[in-house]
Scaffold this motif. Sequence first.
Motif, PDB file in Angstrom:
ATOM      1  N   UNK A   1       0.876  -1.365   0.057  1.00 65.61           N
ATOM      2  CA  UNK A   1      -0.041   0.002   0.021  1.00 65.61           C
ATOM      3  C   UNK A   1       0.895   1.377  -0.028  1.00 65.61           C
ATOM      4  N   UNK A   2       1.881   1.079   0.987  1.00 61.85           N
ATOM      5  CA  UNK A   2       2.768   2.345   0.757  1.00 61.85           C
ATOM      6  C   UNK A   2       3.544   2.588  -0.290  1.00 61.85           C
ATOM      7  N   UNK A   3       3.927   1.539  -0.950  1.00 61.29           N
ATOM      8  CA  UNK A   3       4.815   1.806  -2.199  1.00 61.29           C
ATOM      9  C   UNK A   3       3.749   2.285  -3.150  1.00 61.29           C
ATOM     10  N   UNK A   4       2.859   1.830  -3.289  1.00 61.76           N
ATOM     11  CA  UNK A   4       1.750   2.425  -4.254  1.00 61.76           C
ATOM     12  C   UNK A   4       1.466   3.926  -3.940  1.00 61.76           C
ATOM     13  N   UNK A   5       1.297   4.234  -2.595  1.00 62.00           N
ATOM     14  CA  UNK A   5       0.855   5.568  -2.306  1.00 62.00           C
ATOM     15  C   UNK A   5       2.262   6.626  -2.764  1.00 62.00           C
ATOM     16  N   UNK A   6       3.223   6.102  -2.212  1.00 57.55           N
ATOM     17  CA  UNK A   6       4.383   6.953  -2.901  1.00 57.55           C
ATOM     18  C   UNK A   6       4.394   7.374  -4.435  1.00 57.55           C
ATOM     19  N   UNK A   7       4.081   6.273  -5.147  1.00 53.68           N
ATOM     20  CA  UNK A   7       3.988   6.506  -6.402  1.00 53.68           C
ATOM     21  C   UNK A   7       2.676   7.529  -6.987  1.00 53.68           C
ATOM     22  N   UNK A   8       1.683   7.157  -6.120  1.00 58.64           N
ATOM     23  CA  UNK A   8       0.470   8.354  -6.374  1.00 58.64           C
ATOM     24  C   UNK A   8       0.848   9.562  -6.001  1.00 58.64           C
ATOM     25  N   UNK A   9       1.594   9.831  -5.086  1.00 59.87           N
ATOM     26  CA  UNK A   9       2.272  11.072  -4.670  1.00 59.87           C
ATOM     27  C   UNK A   9       3.432  11.753  -5.277  1.00 59.87           C
ATOM     28  N   UNK A  10       3.972  10.971  -6.221  1.00 56.98           N
ATOM     29  CA  UNK A  10       5.066  11.616  -6.971  1.00 56.98           C
ATOM     30  C   UNK A  10       6.268  11.218  -6.108  1.00 56.98           C
ATOM     31  N   UNK A  11       6.206  10.474  -5.342  1.00 54.32           N
ATOM     32  CA  UNK A  11       7.650  10.060  -4.406  1.00 54.32           C
ATOM     33  C   UNK A  11       8.334   8.822  -4.995  1.00 54.32           C
ATOM     34  N   UNK A  12       9.816   9.197  -5.271  1.00 52.69           N
ATOM     35  CA  UNK A  12      10.489   8.169  -5.784  1.00 52.69           C
ATOM     36  C   UNK A  12      11.330   7.472  -4.761  1.00 52.69           C
ATOM     37  N   UNK A  13      11.674   7.882  -3.708  1.00 55.84           N
ATOM     38  CA  UNK A  13      12.412   7.772  -2.537  1.00 55.84           C
ATOM     39  C   UNK A  13      11.667   7.316  -1.535  1.00 55.84           C
ATOM     40  N   UNK A  14      12.039   6.759  -0.383  1.00 51.93           N
ATOM     41  CA  UNK A  14      11.513   6.198   0.851  1.00 51.93           C
ATOM     42  C   UNK A  14      11.876   6.921   1.825  1.00 51.93           C
ATOM     43  N   UNK A  15      10.919   7.503   2.776  1.00 51.20           N
ATOM     44  CA  UNK A  15      11.037   8.302   3.913  1.00 51.20           C
ATOM     45  C   UNK A  15      10.377   7.927   5.008  1.00 51.20           C
TER      46      UNK A  15
ATOM     47  N   UNK B   1       3.535  18.003   1.625  1.00 50.90           N
ATOM     48  CA  UNK B   1       3.772  17.463   0.589  1.00 50.90           C
ATOM     49  C   UNK B   1       4.882  18.249  -0.263  1.00 50.90           C
ATOM     50  N   UNK B   2       4.889  19.597  -0.573  1.00 49.29           N
ATOM     51  CA  UNK B   2       5.594  20.525  -1.303  1.00 49.29           C
ATOM     52  C   UNK B   2       7.072  20.206  -0.559  1.00 49.29           C
ATOM     53  N   UNK B   3       7.047  20.209   0.760  1.00 47.73           N
ATOM     54  CA  UNK B   3       8.393  20.079   1.462  1.00 47.73           C
ATOM     55  C   UNK B   3       8.984  18.709   1.274  1.00 47.73           C
ATOM     56  N   UNK B   4       8.113  17.942   1.290  1.00 49.77           N
ATOM     57  CA  UNK B   4       8.563  16.428   0.897  1.00 49.77           C
ATOM     58  C   UNK B   4       9.126  16.271  -0.577  1.00 49.77           C
ATOM     59  N   UNK B   5       8.494  16.898  -1.659  1.00 50.79           N
ATOM     60  CA  UNK B   5       8.828  16.988  -3.000  1.00 50.79           C
ATOM     61  C   UNK B   5      10.140  17.387  -3.182  1.00 50.79           C
ATOM     62  N   UNK B   6      10.356  18.575  -2.356  1.00 49.30           N
ATOM     63  CA  UNK B   6      11.934  19.046  -2.274  1.00 49.30           C
ATOM     64  C   UNK B   6      12.900  18.329  -2.182  1.00 49.30           C
ATOM     65  N   UNK B   7      12.682  17.234  -1.407  1.00 50.16           N
ATOM     66  CA  UNK B   7      13.570  16.360  -0.996  1.00 50.16           C
ATOM     67  C   UNK B   7      13.696  15.261  -2.203  1.00 50.16           C
ATOM     68  N   UNK B   8      13.196  15.477  -3.290  1.00 47.95           N
ATOM     69  CA  UNK B   8      13.227  14.289  -4.178  1.00 47.95           C
ATOM     70  C   UNK B   8      14.004  14.796  -5.243  1.00 47.95           C
ATOM     71  N   UNK B   9      14.716  13.682  -6.089  1.00 42.82           N
ATOM     72  CA  UNK B   9      15.364  13.964  -7.267  1.00 42.82           C
ATOM     73  C   UNK B   9      14.362  14.133  -8.473  1.00 42.82           C
ATOM     74  N   UNK B  10      14.907  14.364  -9.517  1.00 41.88           N
ATOM     75  CA  UNK B  10      14.320  14.303 -10.858  1.00 41.88           C
ATOM     76  C   UNK B  10      13.313  15.795 -11.170  1.00 41.88           C
ATOM     77  N   UNK B  11      13.025  15.796 -12.371  1.00 37.42           N
ATOM     78  CA  UNK B  11      12.158  16.732 -13.109  1.00 37.42           C
ATOM     79  C   UNK B  11      10.729  16.803 -12.674  1.00 37.42           C
ATOM     80  N   UNK B  12      10.211  17.930 -12.350  1.00 35.85           N
ATOM     81  CA  UNK B  12       8.851  18.098 -11.922  1.00 35.85           C
ATOM     82  C   UNK B  12       7.757  17.480 -13.202  1.00 35.85           C
TER      83      UNK B  12
END
Length: 508
Positions: free
Chosen positions: A348-362, A423-434
């Motif tokens: 479930x969490x793996x899928x939620x990360x994908x749905x929220x645009x998160x590639x890394x795990x925190x 969410x915006x703060x969490x995205x700021x920790x992510x690599x990659x292009x928006x």
Amino acid sequence: MTDLQTPAREAVTGPSLPGLVEGYATLPDRFHARALPEPVSAPMLIKLNEALAYELRLDLGGFATDDLAALFSGNAVSASSRPIAMAYAGHQFGNFVPQLGDGRAILLGEVTDIHGRRRDIQLKGSGQTAFSRGGDGRAAIGPVLREYIVSEAMAALGVPTTRSLATVATGDPVYREQRLPGAILTRVAASHVRIGTFQYFAARGDTDGVKILADHVIARLYPALAQGADRYAALFAAVVNAQADLIARWMHLGFIHGVMNTDNMAISGETIDYGPCAFMDAYDPATVFSSIDQYGRYAFANQPPIGQWNLARFAETLLPLFSENQDAAVERAQSILGEFKPRFEETFLKGMRAKLGLLTEREEDGALARGLFDTMAKGGADFTLTFRSLGDDVLALADGTANGKTRALFSDPAAFDAWAALWRDRLAQEPGDASARRAAMNAVNPKYIPRNHRVEAVIAAAVDQGDYQPFEELLAVVTKPFDEQPDMAAYAEPPQMHERVLQTFCGT
């Protein structure tokens, strides 16, 4: 059941399904009852799933339409088929029924598809069997169209599911609360064996039957386990994992099965038996659609614990195969069953990360996901549109230049803004292009689902006018769930207040 093995009439042979073999019918007689489809008066082919037919290596291109209608109505039976109704039991809303079985479904046999997988082919709504318990064995056009649409949408969404190969109008009425036109669905599955199938033999003290069934399932679905000394425990573990993953996928999409009885849980890990199923509109974890689920046993949020409860019932049937020592068998079962919750939460969490645009795990990702669901529940936000809009808004939300359009879906946009800041703060920790992130999110967050009011409109057109064009159009839209489809944008919209459908029905 022995005296019910031979039907009174003979099958009418006709055009054969290429490659069809008996399959499950070769198991001992106590596993099934012989059952020939009952003829219908005026079969008319509504839909043939040509892409699925190709996948199943069924070359039907040379068949006349009338021959296809005869074949998929059961008026003609392939010469290579030995039609049967499968025996099973089950817990229905928590109450055990020792004999259920296919009361309105007939298994024609199995084929091997282009990937080398064996697949069952079954008629649903094809008349009475030894297990009909006084029912007519028929199906109305509404539940048939609902199952066709929703099962094919689920397949397009990437959810393990039974498939719909064809549907035929019978020309005969069925009687439920009112007189309705009848229909038959041709269903395809990796296997139609259920937890309830194992319960049928366990309830009779037929340990040999449980073992035969387990060996059949391993050979059919989990062949890598066949040579293991601990293969029955490994089978249980494989089914636990498959069901945990499946239910997590339901939860990612706002899907509510509606009748999670043990006879409706497939050992294959496929979604099976689309009765009063539905996708929710506004998010509410207590959502129930099924007209027979009066106490919310199978509400959206209850699906994971109910799945684990059902698997405990499966474990009970397998205990004699785990060990001759009862205590050791129970300990083994409990250990394996204990893996359901962590496996579900991981998937479930793996899928939620994908749905929220998160590639890394925190570590905080779980809380972030739960926070969105809480905010959606309080704000009455549409489940599907919220996630799709996040993908559309990611450019604005990621750089903080705007709040995006998602907030307009919430009755209290300020509450969404508070979550979006996290969410915006969490995205700021992510690599990659928006922009790449947005594309990845839109590839897992559908824009189109079979919304209840749309499905009901399709059914009404078919019942009231005999018009199947709305069915064709909705099916085309929901089987491309992630595409934009500008001309069909209205299908993405939630219902207006007067269009809301609050109850769905089994159709039996």
